[in-house]
Design an enzyme around this catalytic site. Structure first.
Site, PDB file in Angstrom:
ATOM      1  N   GLU A  96     -35.902  -2.126 -25.276  1.00 23.64           N
ATOM      2  CA  GLU A  96     -34.696  -1.857 -26.080  1.00 23.64           C
ATOM      3  C   GLU A  96     -33.494  -1.659 -25.174  1.00 23.64           C
ATOM      4  O   GLU A  96     -33.614  -1.105 -24.081  1.00 23.64           O
ATOM      5  CB  GLU A  96     -34.900  -0.554 -26.877  1.00 23.64           C
ATOM      6  N   ASP A  97     -32.334  -2.052 -25.667  1.00 21.16           N
ATOM      7  CA  ASP A  97     -31.090  -1.757 -24.958  1.00 21.16           C
ATOM      8  C   ASP A  97     -30.697  -0.289 -25.151  1.00 21.16           C
ATOM      9  O   ASP A  97     -30.402   0.415 -24.202  1.00 21.16           O
ATOM     10  CB  ASP A  97     -29.955  -2.693 -25.416  1.00 21.16           C
ATOM     11  N   ASP A 100     -30.239   4.838 -30.700  1.00 21.51           N
ATOM     12  CA  ASP A 100     -29.113   5.653 -31.172  1.00 21.51           C
ATOM     13  C   ASP A 100     -29.600   6.510 -32.347  1.00 21.51           C
ATOM     14  O   ASP A 100     -30.156   7.592 -32.129  1.00 21.51           O
ATOM     15  CB  ASP A 100     -27.991   4.673 -31.548  1.00 21.51           C
ATOM     16  N   PHE A 149     -19.510   5.090 -27.541  1.00 21.76           N
ATOM     17  CA  PHE A 149     -19.878   3.709 -27.821  1.00 21.76           C
ATOM     18  C   PHE A 149     -19.712   2.884 -26.551  1.00 21.76           C
ATOM     19  O   PHE A 149     -18.643   2.823 -25.975  1.00 21.76           O
ATOM     20  CB  PHE A 149     -19.030   3.119 -28.955  1.00 21.76           C
ATOM     21  N   VAL A 150     -20.810   2.283 -26.099  1.00 23.87           N
ATOM     22  CA  VAL A 150     -20.800   1.547 -24.839  1.00 23.87           C
ATOM     23  C   VAL A 150     -20.974   0.055 -25.089  1.00 23.87           C
ATOM     24  O   VAL A 150     -21.569  -0.353 -26.087  1.00 23.87           O
ATOM     25  CB  VAL A 150     -21.902   2.054 -23.877  1.00 23.87           C
ATOM     26  N   ARG A 162     -20.696  -8.620 -24.174  1.00 23.39           N
ATOM     27  CA  ARG A 162     -22.101  -8.599 -23.738  1.00 23.39           C
ATOM     28  C   ARG A 162     -22.263  -9.046 -22.285  1.00 23.39           C
ATOM     29  O   ARG A 162     -23.205  -8.670 -21.612  1.00 23.39           O
ATOM     30  CB  ARG A 162     -22.957  -9.542 -24.604  1.00 23.39           C
TER      31      ARG A 162
HETATM   32  P1  IMP Z   1     -30.239   2.633 -33.920  1.00 27.67           P
HETATM   33  O1  IMP Z   1     -31.019   1.887 -34.973  1.00 27.67           O
HETATM   34  O2  IMP Z   1     -29.146   3.487 -34.520  1.00 27.67           O
HETATM   35  O3  IMP Z   1     -31.098   3.389 -32.949  1.00 27.67           O
HETATM   36  O4  IMP Z   1     -29.391   1.584 -33.130  1.00 27.67           O
HETATM   37  C1  IMP Z   1     -29.938   0.591 -32.377  1.00 27.67           C
HETATM   38  C2  IMP Z   1     -28.956  -0.566 -32.238  1.00 27.67           C
HETATM   39  O5  IMP Z   1     -27.602  -0.191 -32.522  1.00 27.67           O
HETATM   40  C3  IMP Z   1     -28.951  -1.042 -30.811  1.00 27.67           C
HETATM   41  O6  IMP Z   1     -29.948  -1.996 -30.574  1.00 27.67           O
HETATM   42  C4  IMP Z   1     -27.557  -1.602 -30.679  1.00 27.67           C
HETATM   43  O7  IMP Z   1     -27.526  -2.933 -31.105  1.00 27.67           O
HETATM   44  C5  IMP Z   1     -26.706  -0.772 -31.603  1.00 27.67           C
HETATM   45  N1  IMP Z   1     -25.963   0.292 -30.876  1.00 27.67           N
HETATM   46  C6  IMP Z   1     -26.145   1.626 -30.953  1.00 27.67           C
HETATM   47  N2  IMP Z   1     -25.295   2.283 -30.153  1.00 27.67           N
HETATM   48  C7  IMP Z   1     -24.559   1.339 -29.523  1.00 27.67           C
HETATM   49  C8  IMP Z   1     -23.503   1.389 -28.531  1.00 27.67           C
HETATM   50  O8  IMP Z   1     -23.053   2.431 -28.037  1.00 27.67           O
HETATM   51  N3  IMP Z   1     -23.013   0.180 -28.151  1.00 27.67           N
HETATM   52  C9  IMP Z   1     -23.455  -1.005 -28.636  1.00 27.67           C
HETATM   53  N4  IMP Z   1     -24.429  -1.100 -29.543  1.00 27.67           N
HETATM   54  C10 IMP Z   1     -24.983   0.069 -29.989  1.00 27.67           C
HETATM   55 MG    MG Z   2     -26.131  -4.655 -31.132  1.00 28.83          MG
END
Ligand code: IMP
Ligand code: MG
Length: 172
Positions: A96-97, A100, A149-150, A162
């Site tokens: 995973e990147d 959040d 937000f990154v 990206r």
């Molecule tokens: P989650 O489902 O809220 O955990 O979010 C996961 C997805 O939200 C990641 O794979 C990203 O695509 C996007 N995301 C969450 N935070 C960021 C951020 O700070 N920058 C860019 N994308 C984010």
């Molecule tokens: Mg994304």
């Protein structure tokens, strides 16, 4: 375009990638894990990780979408590109990147477990725990970051940024 300001520089990213690779190599010593990358955000992390991992891995992709556009999660997870590989009997390592809210991983893990792998572990480059809504067990973690937000190093804002080699924040 807003101006990106370096938040985690490329050399620190590479140090973290090497450390994670060591941890993963130690745990998967005698196995050939399937690395499952969540598109699109983790493509750059995956590419760097596999090159230092020194394990006979296989690679698969799944594309999930939770953010429509902008910086606020819709909360709804959509499978944009399903997993095609048979993962039954495999050791799966999710790449995973960023985690959040945890909703994406919270959706993905049961989706994988239903396909009868031997194990599923999670490796994320970034962990943003302050916004967690769904608990996720993270096995390998690059950086814990605050609620900012990154972008860059695979991460986007509206499909922009990206390509940046550093992880950045956007200046207003
Ligand atoms: P989650 O489902 O809220 O955990 O979010 C996961 C997805 O939200 C990641 O794979 C990203 O695509 C996007 N995301 C969450 N935070 C960021 C951020 O700070 N920058 C860019 N994308 C984010
Ligand atoms: Mg994304």
């Amino acid at each position: 375009m807003r101006t990106p300001k370096v938040f985690i520089a490329r050399d620190r990213i590479q140090d973290a990638v090497c450390r994670l690779a060591e941890e993963i190599r130690r745990d998967y010593r005698d196995t050939a894990p399937l690395l499952l990358s969540t598109l699109k955000g983790s493509f750059m992390f995956l590419a760097d990780l596999v090159r230092v991992l020194d394990l006979p891995v296989e690679i698969a992709f799944v594309r999930l979408s939770s953010y429509g556009s902008g910086t606020v999660s819709s909360g709804q997870i959509e499978v944009v590109q399903a997993l095609r590989e048979d993962i039954s009997g495999r050791e799966v390592l999710v790449i995973e990147d960023i985690i959040d809210s945890g909703r994406t991983a919270g959706f993905l893990l049961p989706y994988l477990i239903a396909r009868a792998p031997v194990s599923v572990r999670v490796c994320t480059l970034l962990d943003k725990p302050q916004r967690r809504q769904v608990h996720v067990t993270i096995d390998y973690r690059g950086f814990t970051i605050p609620d900012v937000f990154v972008v860059g190093y695979g991460l986007d804002w509206n499909e922009q940024y990206r390509h940046l080699p550093d992880i950045c924040v956007l200046e207003p």
